[in-house]
Design an enzyme around this catalytic site. Structure first.
Site, PDB file in Angstrom:
ATOM      1  CB  SER A 109      -0.928   0.001   1.106  1.00 53.57           C
ATOM      2  OG  SER A 109      -1.913   1.081   1.146  1.00 53.57           O
ATOM      3  CG  HIS A 217      -6.136  -0.506  -1.027  1.00 56.07           C
ATOM      4  ND1 HIS A 217      -5.421   0.109  -2.065  1.00 56.07           N
ATOM      5  CD2 HIS A 217      -5.524  -0.357   0.502  1.00 56.07           C
ATOM      6  CE1 HIS A 217      -4.127   0.292  -1.307  1.00 56.07           C
ATOM      7  NE2 HIS A 217      -4.372   0.062   0.012  1.00 56.07           N
TER       8      HIS A 217
END
Length: 331
Positions: A109, A217
């Site tokens: 991430s 996400h």
């Protein structure tokens, strides 16, 4: 994998085909804890570097890193995490040759920004600036609707399969945000749906609601794309000096243009760390050392569950680099 013990040092062997001497990874949001920058302030020039980075993100990184409430804010947590990762990367570079083809980089991430510095795509200042914009844009997106996330894994007995976990996630109106491998998932969506999923888990699943601000996400982050894309597209990105794999598929990033596209797409797309983990396992031998940059922890734990032979080191403070290179100088 096995943890390296104090005093062990793997002599760099260089890249052998598609096998690397070092796998260097950077963790994502969720690893932050109060005081995480403090151990690094003893290093030469660390305070000066943090002052420059604080100007880039427009808040005092050290002060924010000591405040538990501040660290709950995505706009604060992401730059602080990247600052810790970059301080550990700088010291690591002083003590171990992770240049060129001797190392493979990967980040989970927001950790892709620190990995991008390691691979040579970004400067420190660029990575901190992007972390500030990314964290701020995602924080604003979180304020638009009540969303959340939960960790999901199989029960120890009669555990659900990966396919069953994904199917049940969708049945409950949730999205798969992270596929971390080793049967570990993070699901996300409307807060009431997340809470219902956690309060009444489907058969064969363990579900734990996460203390996060929103559904990262997923499409809940769509509004963060534009401001982050503007920052990425205006940011200077160099040709890489080392290979790096991407979150979406575990494949080697093809160059600056591909790197930019992947950073932007990652905001509202699933993190496929399972595919990264498979690529990492294939890229190492018994002579490979898996290193997780500060604040570290989750990627090392996942790596230790892989069917691979290389050793692992999780860097949380300067002393952990001693596992790699013996004594080092601090102020």
């Amino acid at each position: 994998m096995q943890k390296a013990t104090a005093g062990e040092f793997l002599t760099p062997l260089g890249k052998r085909g598609n096998v690397y001497n070092y796998i260097v990874t950077s963790p994502g949001q969720g690893v932050q804890k109060p005081g995480m920058l403090d151990p690094w302030l003893t290093l030469s020039a660390a305070r000066d570097r943090i002052a420059i980075w604080s100007d880039a993100v427009k808040f005092d990184l050290v002060t924010a890193s000591r405040d538990e409430n501040s660290l709950r804010d995505t706009a604060v947590a992401q730059p602080v995490i990247i600052a810790a990762a970059l301080l550990s990367l700088s010291l690591l570079r002083e003590k171990v040759d992770i240049s060129g083809d001797s190392a493979l980089f990967a980040g989970h991430s927001v950790g892709e920004l620190a990995a991008g510095v390691g691979a040579g795509y970004l400067t420190d200042e660029a990575a901190l600036t992007l972390a500030g914009v990314r964290g701020g844009a995602m924080s604003s997106a979180c304020a638009l609707a009540a969303t959340g996330m939960a960790a999901v894994m199989p029960t120890k007995r009669g555990g659900a399969s990966d396919d069953e976990i994904v199917a049940k996630t969708h049945e409950h109106g949730l999205s798969t945000a992270n596929r971390n491998g080793c049967n570990q998932f993070v699901v996300a969506g409307p807060l009431d749906a997340v809470e219902h999923f956690a309060d009444a888990p489907p058969e064969g699943m363990r579900v734990m609601k996460l203390d996060v601000a929103g559904a990262f996400h997923t499409s809940a982050m769509d509004s963060a794309i534009s401001p982050f894309a503007d920052a990425v597209n205006s940011c200077p990105v160099s040709a890489p000096s080392s290979p790096m794999i991407g979150n979406s598929d575990g494949a080697i990033i093809a160059g600056p243009s591909d790197f930019k596209k992947r950073l932007i797409a990652q905001i509202n797309s699933v993190v496929r760390w399972d595919l990264c983990a498979a690529a990492i396992a294939a890229a190492g031998t018994a002579d490979t050392l898996f290193i997780e940059l500060a604040p570290s922890g989750p990627l090392t734990r996942l790596a230790e569950r892989l069917d691979a032979k290389f050793q692992t080191v999780a860097i949380r403070e300067p002393g952990d680099v001693e596992l790699l290179s013996g004594e080092f100088a601090i102020d």
